[in-house]
Design a protein around this motif. Structure first.
Motif, PDB file in Angstrom:
ATOM      1  N   GLU A  10     -44.988  -6.790  14.509  1.00 36.52           N
ATOM      2  CA  GLU A  10     -46.374  -6.828  14.038  1.00 36.52           C
ATOM      3  C   GLU A  10     -46.470  -6.427  12.570  1.00 36.52           C
ATOM      4  O   GLU A  10     -47.222  -7.037  11.796  1.00 36.52           O
ATOM      5  CB  GLU A  10     -47.247  -5.927  14.914  1.00 36.52           C
ATOM      6  CG  GLU A  10     -47.460  -6.498  16.306  1.00 36.52           C
ATOM      7  CD  GLU A  10     -47.932  -5.464  17.321  1.00 36.52           C
ATOM      8  OE1 GLU A  10     -48.459  -5.877  18.355  1.00 36.52           O
ATOM      9  OE2 GLU A  10     -47.761  -4.252  17.067  1.00 36.52           O
ATOM     10  N   GLU A  14     -47.836  -8.911   9.675  1.00 40.35           N
ATOM     11  CA  GLU A  14     -48.926  -8.564   8.754  1.00 40.35           C
ATOM     12  C   GLU A  14     -48.461  -8.618   7.305  1.00 40.35           C
ATOM     13  O   GLU A  14     -49.231  -8.990   6.404  1.00 40.35           O
ATOM     14  CB  GLU A  14     -49.478  -7.173   9.087  1.00 40.35           C
ATOM     15  CG  GLU A  14     -50.079  -7.053  10.477  1.00 40.35           C
ATOM     16  CD  GLU A  14     -51.113  -8.123  10.783  1.00 40.35           C
ATOM     17  OE1 GLU A  14     -51.809  -8.584   9.855  1.00 40.35           O
ATOM     18  OE2 GLU A  14     -51.234  -8.518  11.952  1.00 40.35           O
ATOM     19  N   SER A  17     -48.610 -12.220   6.362  1.00 42.13           N
ATOM     20  CA  SER A  17     -49.995 -12.610   6.139  1.00 42.13           C
ATOM     21  C   SER A  17     -50.499 -12.087   4.797  1.00 42.13           C
ATOM     22  O   SER A  17     -51.176 -12.799   4.048  1.00 42.13           O
ATOM     23  CB  SER A  17     -50.869 -12.065   7.278  1.00 42.13           C
ATOM     24  OG  SER A  17     -52.200 -12.500   7.142  1.00 42.13           O
ATOM     25  N   LEU A 126     -53.740 -13.262  12.316  1.00 37.89           N
ATOM     26  CA  LEU A 126     -53.369 -11.861  12.478  1.00 37.89           C
ATOM     27  C   LEU A 126     -52.651 -11.612  13.795  1.00 37.89           C
ATOM     28  O   LEU A 126     -52.983 -12.201  14.818  1.00 37.89           O
ATOM     29  CB  LEU A 126     -54.624 -10.972  12.441  1.00 37.89           C
ATOM     30  CG  LEU A 126     -55.452 -10.994  11.152  1.00 37.89           C
ATOM     31  CD1 LEU A 126     -56.757 -10.247  11.392  1.00 37.89           C
ATOM     32  CD2 LEU A 126     -54.683 -10.366  10.017  1.00 37.89           C
ATOM     33  N   ALA A 128     -52.820  -8.532  14.504  1.00 41.52           N
ATOM     34  CA  ALA A 128     -53.471  -7.232  14.651  1.00 41.52           C
ATOM     35  C   ALA A 128     -54.647  -7.221  15.609  1.00 41.52           C
ATOM     36  O   ALA A 128     -55.222  -6.174  15.847  1.00 41.52           O
ATOM     37  CB  ALA A 128     -53.939  -6.741  13.282  1.00 41.52           C
TER      38      ALA A 128
END
Length: 279
Positions: A10, A14, A17, A126, A128
């Motif tokens: 993760e 991120e 991104s 995402l 997230a």
């Protein structure tokens, strides 16, 4: 789903991104800079590869943003291709044929910029969404997804290699092989180091071969990058040749491009034939 802390995947996602956001800002500040155009395309490719590893729910949740990224990628790729064609023709001594490309690039850039500005207003895909709910992406699910995606890519590479090594005219297959190698490399990059080894061994058997199939991570990644680079040069020649074939009076420059392409292909084919024979 695991509770609590963010997983390494993760965090890597991120970061990918965030890289797109940063390069998008640079692109919008100076879209005439070829380096920004290239960096934008590369960062989008990396994000796309990472996106494919997300669980199904996360892919669905982020589909709108992912589709917007893909649309911009395609438009920006047209700009990048024209930059490559212009540079290649200049290098081949075809300066008189370059001026006509400027107008095509300008039109392509207008379209790409419109999509870039729209993308800037939206959030990047995402990982997230799960994190915000104090959950993290399950390691077992990530492994299962990677098995599926990486397995598919490795199979595609295994199937394409004998075809392209035996026939220099298979341009789209060569391009497809390059995209598969690139996607696989970017996927491996985003995985935590401990999860890469399994897939790197499988990849090594295909692109390294034989007694070298137990090569370490650095060797496998370097090999993927090397093949991707060589095939990229072949592709640059192919799109330049395709353009020149439609240009009146460019016969001499066209032949130079074909000769360069043949030499690059021969280098790739001999290299891969040795790998196939060693497997």
């Amino acid at each position: 789903m695991q509770q609590g802390k963010t997983t390494q995947f993760e965090k890597n996602f991120e970061a990918s991104s965030a890289r797109v956001k940063k390069r998008l800002a640079a692109y919008l500040r100076d879209p005439e800079d070829g380096k920004n155009v290239h960096a934008m395309r590369t960062s989008l490719r990396r994000l796309e590869a990472a996106f494919l590893l997300l669980p199904k729910k996360e892919r669905k949740r982020n589909k709108k943003q992912a589709d917007a990224c893909k649309a911009f990628f395609r438009a920006n790729s047209r700009v990048r291709d024209l930059d490559i064609i212009s540079a290649k023709i200049t290098a081949l001594g075809g300066d008189p044929f370059v001026d006509a490309i400027a107008g095509k690039r300008k039109a392509a850039l207008v379209h790409a910029l419109a999509l870039a500005r729209s993308l800037e207003k939206n959030k990047m895909p995402l990982a997230a969404n799960a994190i915000k709910k104090k959950k993290s992406i399950d390691g077992d699910k990530l492994a299962a997804r990677m098995d599926k995606v990486a397995g598919r890519l490795v199979c595609a590479i295994e199937e394409r290699l004998p075809v392209v090594v035996g026939d220099s005219s298979k341009k789209e297959e060569l391009h497809g092989l390059r995209k598969d190698l690139k996607k696989l490399r970017y996927m491996l990059e985003i995985l935590p180091a401990g999860r890469r080894k399994k897939y790197e061994r499988a990849v090594a058997k295909v692109v390294v071969g034989g007694s070298n199939s137990n090569s370490g991570s650095n060797n496998v990644m370097a090999r993927l990058k090397e093949l991707q680079g060589t095939l990229g040069l072949v592709r640059d020649c192919d799109i330049t040749i395709e353009y020149l074939q439609r240009v009146k009076g460019a016969g001499a420059v066209l032949q130079k491009g074909k000769d360069e392409r043949d030499a690059l292909y021969e280098k790739f084919a001999k290299n891969m034939m040795m790998t196939i024979m060693a497997s």
